[in-house]
Design a protein around this motif. Structure first.
Motif, mmCIF file in Angstrom:
data_model
loop_
_atom_site.group_PDB
_atom_site.id
_atom_site.type_symbol
_atom_site.label_atom_id
_atom_site.label_comp_id
_atom_site.label_asym_id
_atom_site.label_seq_id
_atom_site.Cartn_x
_atom_site.Cartn_y
_atom_site.Cartn_z
ATOM 1 N N GLN A 75 0.940 -1.348 -0.038
ATOM 2 C CA GLN A 75 0.026 0.015 -0.060
ATOM 3 C C GLN A 75 0.852 1.250 -0.036
ATOM 4 N N TYR A 76 1.767 1.238 0.705
ATOM 5 C CA TYR A 76 2.713 2.308 0.845
ATOM 6 C C TYR A 76 3.455 2.558 -0.280
ATOM 7 N N GLN A 77 4.077 1.647 -0.966
ATOM 8 C CA GLN A 77 4.761 1.823 -2.396
ATOM 9 C C GLN A 77 3.724 2.420 -3.342
ATOM 10 N N SER A 78 2.527 1.638 -3.395
ATOM 11 C CA SER A 78 1.578 2.245 -4.299
ATOM 12 C C SER A 78 1.169 3.704 -4.146
ATOM 13 N N LEU A 79 1.078 4.144 -2.995
ATOM 14 C CA LEU A 79 0.696 5.307 -2.795
ATOM 15 C C LEU A 79 1.753 6.420 -2.935
ATOM 16 N N ALA A 80 2.896 5.958 -2.420
ATOM 17 C CA ALA A 80 4.277 7.019 -2.543
ATOM 18 C C ALA A 80 4.338 7.033 -4.287
ATOM 19 N N ASP A 81 4.141 6.166 -5.055
ATOM 20 C CA ASP A 81 4.307 6.094 -6.279
ATOM 21 C C ASP A 81 3.291 7.198 -7.120
ATOM 22 N N VAL A 82 2.303 7.158 -6.611
ATOM 23 C CA VAL A 82 1.292 8.334 -7.093
ATOM 24 C C VAL A 82 1.718 9.582 -6.649
ATOM 25 N N TYR A 83 2.223 9.986 -5.430
ATOM 26 C CA TYR A 83 2.690 11.422 -4.981
ATOM 27 C C TYR A 83 3.768 11.565 -5.758
ATOM 28 N N GLN A 84 4.870 10.615 -5.954
ATOM 29 C CA GLN A 84 6.048 10.865 -6.634
ATOM 30 C C GLN A 84 5.770 11.338 -8.050
ATOM 31 N N LYS A 85 4.901 10.594 -8.709
ATOM 32 C CA LYS A 85 4.564 11.141 -10.192
ATOM 33 C C LYS A 85 3.929 12.638 -10.076
ATOM 34 N N MET A 86 3.155 12.586 -9.161
ATOM 35 C CA MET A 86 2.566 14.141 -9.066
ATOM 36 C C MET A 86 3.809 15.354 -8.724
ATOM 37 N N ILE A 87 4.712 14.968 -8.090
ATOM 38 C CA ILE A 87 5.801 15.858 -7.829
ATOM 39 C C ILE A 87 6.652 15.978 -9.100
ATOM 40 N N GLU A 88 6.905 14.914 -9.753
ATOM 41 C CA GLU A 88 7.639 14.880 -10.945
ATOM 42 C C GLU A 88 6.800 15.754 -12.077
ATOM 43 N N ALA A 89 5.593 15.757 -11.973
ATOM 44 C CA ALA A 89 4.881 16.333 -13.043
ATOM 45 C C ALA A 89 5.009 17.878 -13.045
ATOM 46 N N ALA A 90 4.787 18.182 -11.476
ATOM 47 C CA ALA A 90 5.067 19.753 -11.174
ATOM 48 C C ALA A 90 6.235 20.230 -11.392
ATOM 49 N N ARG A 91 7.311 19.813 -11.410
ATOM 50 C CA ARG A 91 8.598 20.133 -11.100
ATOM 51 C C ARG A 91 8.935 20.757 -12.578
ATOM 52 N N PRO A 92 8.889 20.075 -13.787
ATOM 53 C CA PRO A 92 9.067 20.604 -15.063
ATOM 54 C C PRO A 92 8.307 21.907 -15.333
ATOM 55 N N LYS A 93 7.183 21.936 -14.656
ATOM 56 C CA LYS A 93 6.179 23.283 -14.923
ATOM 57 C C LYS A 93 6.867 24.288 -14.055
ATOM 58 N N LEU A 94 7.385 24.013 -12.840
ATOM 59 C CA LEU A 94 8.123 24.979 -12.242
ATOM 60 C C LEU A 94 9.383 25.580 -12.841
ATOM 61 N N LYS A 95 10.203 24.600 -13.443
ATOM 62 C CA LYS A 95 11.428 25.070 -14.070
ATOM 63 C C LYS A 95 10.900 26.110 -15.218
ATOM 64 N N ALA A 96 9.916 25.552 -15.911
ATOM 65 C CA ALA A 96 9.526 26.375 -17.158
ATOM 66 C C ALA A 96 9.258 27.836 -16.885
ATOM 67 N N LEU A 97 8.398 28.137 -15.483
ATOM 68 C CA LEU A 97 8.118 29.221 -15.108
ATOM 69 C C LEU A 97 9.381 30.025 -14.650
ATOM 70 N N GLU A 98 10.457 29.310 -14.009
ATOM 71 C CA GLU A 98 11.658 29.807 -13.209
ATOM 72 C C GLU A 98 12.374 30.500 -14.707
ATOM 73 N N THR A 99 12.256 29.799 -15.872
ATOM 74 C CA THR A 99 13.199 30.291 -16.800
ATOM 75 C C THR A 99 12.544 31.040 -17.725
ATOM 76 N N SER A 100 10.982 31.459 -17.748
ATOM 77 C CA SER A 100 10.009 32.289 -18.373
ATOM 78 C C SER A 100 10.956 33.604 -18.410
ATOM 79 N N PRO A 101 10.944 34.360 -19.444
ATOM 80 C CA PRO A 101 11.636 35.750 -19.470
ATOM 81 C C PRO A 101 10.692 36.682 -18.725
ATOM 82 N N GLN A 102 9.182 36.508 -18.273
ATOM 83 C CA GLN A 102 8.489 37.335 -17.691
ATOM 84 C C GLN A 102 8.280 37.080 -16.302
#
Length: 86
Positions: A52-79
């Motif tokens: 159960q732990y691994q299943s739920l942890a995988d879900v949260y890890q995927k969510m974290i990994e999905a948000a980080r590139p979006k943050l990086k894109a915003l960080e490097t955005s010229p505006q």
């Protein structure tokens, strides 16, 4: 009664939107990390079994990994003048 007129340039409005979105993504990542830590606590207290732990942890890890590139894109955005703390 007072009336105020506030004018923003398009650039300033874009910067403010970028800062707000950045903050929302940071809050989202923080919440997912906290939930992952809570899962570990539940595993340690025998409230979750390892599967159960691994299943739920995988879900949260995927969510974290999905948000980080979006943050990086915003960080490097010229505006964006937002400081991204990751």
């Amino acid at each position: 009664m007072y009336t105020f007129e506030v004018h923003f340039s398009e650039q300033e409005a874009s910067q403010q939107a970028s800062i707000t979105i950045t903050k929302l993504y940071e809050d989202q990542v923080t919440a997912f990390v906290q939930k992952s830590e809570h899962l570990l606590s539940q595993l340690e207290n025998d409230r979750l079994d390892p599967v159960q732990y691994q299943s739920l942890a995988d879900v949260y890890q995927k969510m974290i990994e999905a948000a980080r590139p979006k943050l990086k894109a915003l960080e490097t955005s010229p505006q964006s003048y937002a400081v991204v703390s990751m």
